[in-house]
Write a protein that holds these residues in place. Sequence first.
Motif, PDB file in Angstrom:
ATOM      1  N   ASP A 189      71.424  -3.264 -75.146  1.00 19.24           N
ATOM      2  CA  ASP A 189      71.372  -4.244 -74.069  1.00 19.24           C
ATOM      3  C   ASP A 189      71.481  -5.676 -74.591  1.00 19.24           C
ATOM      4  O   ASP A 189      71.827  -6.587 -73.845  1.00 19.24           O
ATOM      5  CB  ASP A 189      70.071  -4.086 -73.273  1.00 19.24           C
ATOM      6  CG  ASP A 189      70.019  -2.766 -72.510  1.00 19.24           C
ATOM      7  OD1 ASP A 189      71.106  -2.220 -72.219  1.00 19.24           O
ATOM      8  OD2 ASP A 189      68.909  -2.285 -72.223  1.00 19.24           O
ATOM      9  N   ARG A 190      71.192  -5.877 -75.870  1.00 12.02           N
ATOM     10  CA  ARG A 190      71.228  -7.229 -76.434  1.00 12.02           C
ATOM     11  C   ARG A 190      72.654  -7.731 -76.640  1.00 12.02           C
ATOM     12  O   ARG A 190      72.899  -8.928 -76.587  1.00 12.02           O
ATOM     13  CB  ARG A 190      70.495  -7.273 -77.779  1.00 12.02           C
ATOM     14  CG  ARG A 190      69.005  -7.076 -77.701  1.00 12.02           C
ATOM     15  CD  ARG A 190      68.366  -7.181 -79.075  1.00 12.02           C
ATOM     16  NE  ARG A 190      68.610  -8.484 -79.704  1.00 12.02           N
ATOM     17  CZ  ARG A 190      68.143  -8.812 -80.904  1.00 12.02           C
ATOM     18  NH1 ARG A 190      67.438  -7.925 -81.615  1.00 12.02           N
ATOM     19  NH2 ARG A 190      68.384 -10.006 -81.417  1.00 12.02           N
ATOM     20  N   LEU A 191      73.581  -6.808 -76.914  1.00  8.24           N
ATOM     21  CA  LEU A 191      74.926  -7.235 -77.284  1.00  8.24           C
ATOM     22  C   LEU A 191      75.621  -7.910 -76.106  1.00  8.24           C
ATOM     23  O   LEU A 191      75.798  -7.303 -75.049  1.00  8.24           O
ATOM     24  CB  LEU A 191      75.765  -6.045 -77.755  1.00  8.24           C
ATOM     25  CG  LEU A 191      77.154  -6.410 -78.312  1.00  8.24           C
ATOM     26  CD1 LEU A 191      77.012  -7.217 -79.591  1.00  8.24           C
ATOM     27  CD2 LEU A 191      77.988  -5.164 -78.561  1.00  8.24           C
ATOM     28  N   ARG A 192      76.014  -9.177 -76.293  1.00 10.93           N
ATOM     29  CA  ARG A 192      76.648  -9.931 -75.218  1.00 10.93           C
ATOM     30  C   ARG A 192      77.976 -10.556 -75.626  1.00 10.93           C
ATOM     31  O   ARG A 192      78.705 -11.072 -74.794  1.00 10.93           O
ATOM     32  CB  ARG A 192      75.683 -11.024 -74.720  1.00 10.93           C
ATOM     33  CG  ARG A 192      74.542 -10.477 -73.866  1.00 10.93           C
ATOM     34  CD  ARG A 192      75.091  -9.911 -72.561  1.00 10.93           C
ATOM     35  NE  ARG A 192      74.090  -9.204 -71.762  1.00 10.93           N
ATOM     36  CZ  ARG A 192      73.934  -7.888 -71.771  1.00 10.93           C
ATOM     37  NH1 ARG A 192      74.709  -7.138 -72.551  1.00 10.93           N
ATOM     38  NH2 ARG A 192      73.029  -7.314 -71.016  1.00 10.93           N
ATOM     39  N   LEU A 193      78.288 -10.528 -76.917  1.00 16.89           N
ATOM     40  CA  LEU A 193      79.557 -11.117 -77.370  1.00 16.89           C
ATOM     41  C   LEU A 193      80.099 -10.346 -78.560  1.00 16.89           C
ATOM     42  O   LEU A 193      79.377 -10.071 -79.518  1.00 16.89           O
ATOM     43  CB  LEU A 193      79.368 -12.591 -77.759  1.00 16.89           C
ATOM     44  CG  LEU A 193      80.589 -13.297 -78.384  1.00 16.89           C
ATOM     45  CD1 LEU A 193      81.743 -13.390 -77.389  1.00 16.89           C
ATOM     46  CD2 LEU A 193      80.206 -14.683 -78.900  1.00 16.89           C
ATOM     47  N   VAL A 221      84.396 -10.862 -74.974  1.00 15.74           N
ATOM     48  CA  VAL A 221      85.209 -10.654 -76.176  1.00 15.74           C
ATOM     49  C   VAL A 221      85.976 -11.942 -76.453  1.00 15.74           C
ATOM     50  O   VAL A 221      86.579 -12.525 -75.548  1.00 15.74           O
ATOM     51  CB  VAL A 221      86.200  -9.486 -76.004  1.00 15.74           C
ATOM     52  CG1 VAL A 221      87.073  -9.339 -77.246  1.00 15.74           C
ATOM     53  CG2 VAL A 221      85.454  -8.183 -75.717  1.00 15.74           C
ATOM     54  N   SER A 222      85.938 -12.395 -77.696  1.00 12.08           N
ATOM     55  CA  SER A 222      86.733 -13.558 -78.104  1.00 12.08           C
ATOM     56  C   SER A 222      87.552 -13.197 -79.335  1.00 12.08           C
ATOM     57  O   SER A 222      87.253 -12.230 -80.047  1.00 12.08           O
ATOM     58  CB  SER A 222      85.834 -14.770 -78.395  1.00 12.08           C
ATOM     59  OG  SER A 222      85.008 -14.523 -79.517  1.00 12.08           O
ATOM     60  N   ASN A 223      88.593 -13.986 -79.581  1.00 20.61           N
ATOM     61  CA  ASN A 223      89.430 -13.766 -80.763  1.00 20.61           C
ATOM     62  C   ASN A 223      89.771 -15.105 -81.402  1.00 20.61           C
ATOM     63  O   ASN A 223      89.158 -16.129 -81.074  1.00 20.61           O
ATOM     64  CB  ASN A 223      90.689 -12.965 -80.405  1.00 20.61           C
ATOM     65  CG  ASN A 223      91.623 -13.721 -79.476  1.00 20.61           C
ATOM     66  OD1 ASN A 223      91.243 -14.687 -78.825  1.00 20.61           O
ATOM     67  ND2 ASN A 223      92.863 -13.271 -79.398  1.00 20.61           N
ATOM     68  N   ASN A 271      83.384 -20.066 -81.295  1.00 19.89           N
ATOM     69  CA  ASN A 271      83.180 -19.158 -80.163  1.00 19.89           C
ATOM     70  C   ASN A 271      81.715 -18.754 -80.029  1.00 19.89           C
ATOM     71  O   ASN A 271      81.161 -18.738 -78.923  1.00 19.89           O
ATOM     72  CB  ASN A 271      84.072 -17.921 -80.317  1.00 19.89           C
ATOM     73  CG  ASN A 271      85.522 -18.190 -79.953  1.00 19.89           C
ATOM     74  OD1 ASN A 271      85.815 -18.872 -78.985  1.00 19.89           O
ATOM     75  ND2 ASN A 271      86.437 -17.646 -80.743  1.00 19.89           N
ATOM     76  N   ILE A 272      81.077 -18.431 -81.149  1.00 22.51           N
ATOM     77  CA  ILE A 272      79.671 -18.020 -81.096  1.00 22.51           C
ATOM     78  C   ILE A 272      78.773 -19.198 -80.720  1.00 22.51           C
ATOM     79  O   ILE A 272      77.863 -19.062 -79.888  1.00 22.51           O
ATOM     80  CB  ILE A 272      79.224 -17.420 -82.446  1.00 22.51           C
ATOM     81  CG1 ILE A 272      80.062 -16.187 -82.800  1.00 22.51           C
ATOM     82  CG2 ILE A 272      77.742 -17.031 -82.385  1.00 22.51           C
ATOM     83  CD1 ILE A 272      79.767 -15.626 -84.187  1.00 22.51           C
ATOM     84  N   PRO A 281      85.616 -20.607 -76.072  1.00 19.82           N
ATOM     85  CA  PRO A 281      86.951 -21.152 -75.807  1.00 19.82           C
ATOM     86  C   PRO A 281      88.085 -20.139 -75.971  1.00 19.82           C
ATOM     87  O   PRO A 281      89.150 -20.295 -75.353  1.00 19.82           O
ATOM     88  CB  PRO A 281      87.071 -22.293 -76.825  1.00 19.82           C
ATOM     89  CG  PRO A 281      86.024 -22.040 -77.847  1.00 19.82           C
ATOM     90  CD  PRO A 281      84.922 -21.321 -77.145  1.00 19.82           C
ATOM     91  N   ASP A 282      87.873 -19.111 -76.797  1.00 21.50           N
ATOM     92  CA  ASP A 282      88.923 -18.115 -77.014  1.00 21.50           C
ATOM     93  C   ASP A 282      88.546 -16.771 -76.411  1.00 21.50           C
ATOM     94  O   ASP A 282      88.868 -15.713 -76.957  1.00 21.50           O
ATOM     95  CB  ASP A 282      89.180 -17.970 -78.525  1.00 21.50           C
ATOM     96  CG  ASP A 282      89.664 -19.253 -79.156  1.00 21.50           C
ATOM     97  OD1 ASP A 282      90.628 -19.830 -78.612  1.00 21.50           O
ATOM     98  OD2 ASP A 282      89.081 -19.681 -80.167  1.00 21.50           O
ATOM     99  N   GLN A 283      87.890 -16.802 -75.250  1.00 31.67           N
ATOM    100  CA  GLN A 283      87.515 -15.553 -74.589  1.00 31.67           C
ATOM    101  C   GLN A 283      88.773 -14.785 -74.161  1.00 31.67           C
ATOM    102  O   GLN A 283      89.747 -15.373 -73.687  1.00 31.67           O
ATOM    103  CB  GLN A 283      86.650 -15.814 -73.366  1.00 31.67           C
ATOM    104  CG  GLN A 283      86.197 -14.530 -72.676  1.00 31.67           C
ATOM    105  CD  GLN A 283      85.296 -14.801 -71.475  1.00 31.67           C
ATOM    106  OE1 GLN A 283      84.742 -15.894 -71.339  1.00 31.67           O
ATOM    107  NE2 GLN A 283      85.129 -13.806 -70.615  1.00 31.67           N
TER     108      GLN A 283
END
Length: 328
Positions: free
Chosen positions: A70-74, A97-99, A309-310, A320-322
Amino acid sequence: MSSKRLSVVVTRRLPEPVEARLCELFETTLRTDDTPMTRTELAQAMQSADVLVPTITDVLDAGMIGQAGDRLRLIANFGAGIDHIDVATARQRGILVSNTPGVVTEDTADMTMALLLAVTRRMPEGMAVMQAGTWSGWAPTAFLGGRLGGRRLGILGMGRIGMAVARRAQAFGMQIHYHNRRRLRPEVEESLGATYWESLDQMVARMDVISVNCPHTPSTFHLLNARRLKLMKPTAVVVNTSRGEVIDENALARMLKAKELAGAGLDVYEKGVDVNPELRNLPNVVLLPHMGSATVEGRLEMGEKVLLNIKTFADGHRPPDQVVPSML
């Protein structure tokens, strides 16, 4: 979410300055050896972290994302390609998700031209003779390759990297052609001297070189299949610095071995490190170990984008790179 409480897990070794900055900003768990995580290790990381920093070697499919805590958000991917991440499933779970787009453009385009030159000018054959110590001197007909100037280059995927390849190929005097999901604006076409082909079949049949620069998606899997490869001229060359899945590797190997194609320069492979053995021993093939983006500058810039991003996410804003499914 406070950055002081943000738990970040990195799945591979990253450049030292990037790792140091991650540790300064967040509660970061680094990878101690430079090997891909097992699926068990990945699952454990996704259950304990607020942010996961994976790479292309980490397959985050629906089953893996389903095991996320449940903690994972990115998921802040280190790299531009995200075909190894099930973005839609992540979105359903409320995981962003970002790249890192853009930073590999120039490096990958450089490598595309390097492979093209290496294949057409028979550089590996010349290197092999020199390393074996069997060169007996210059001869008028030895190692005759082909001139790039005047050749038709067909670019499959005219995005950032495709356009960077086109600009370089222009300088070599090549004729630029392309196939893309969307046609470029007229002023962009004019600046690149590029001719658009709506029909991929018609383009590949007329090109001297095909450069693969499109991402791997369900619609591009085996886009260069056996039938399309058969349409190419026997004097044509294929270069791939994008994703191996875009080409039917077995069909390509058969045609190269039968001399139905003149050569290939490959930096990526359909099954990752499991390269078709038929490709390894052909003199008209140049194989590289996924080096297209491998520059010090590029890797540091990728790391900077991951950090941004983080940090933006930690400050409560959209990275910004979602990446969203509609972009794929």
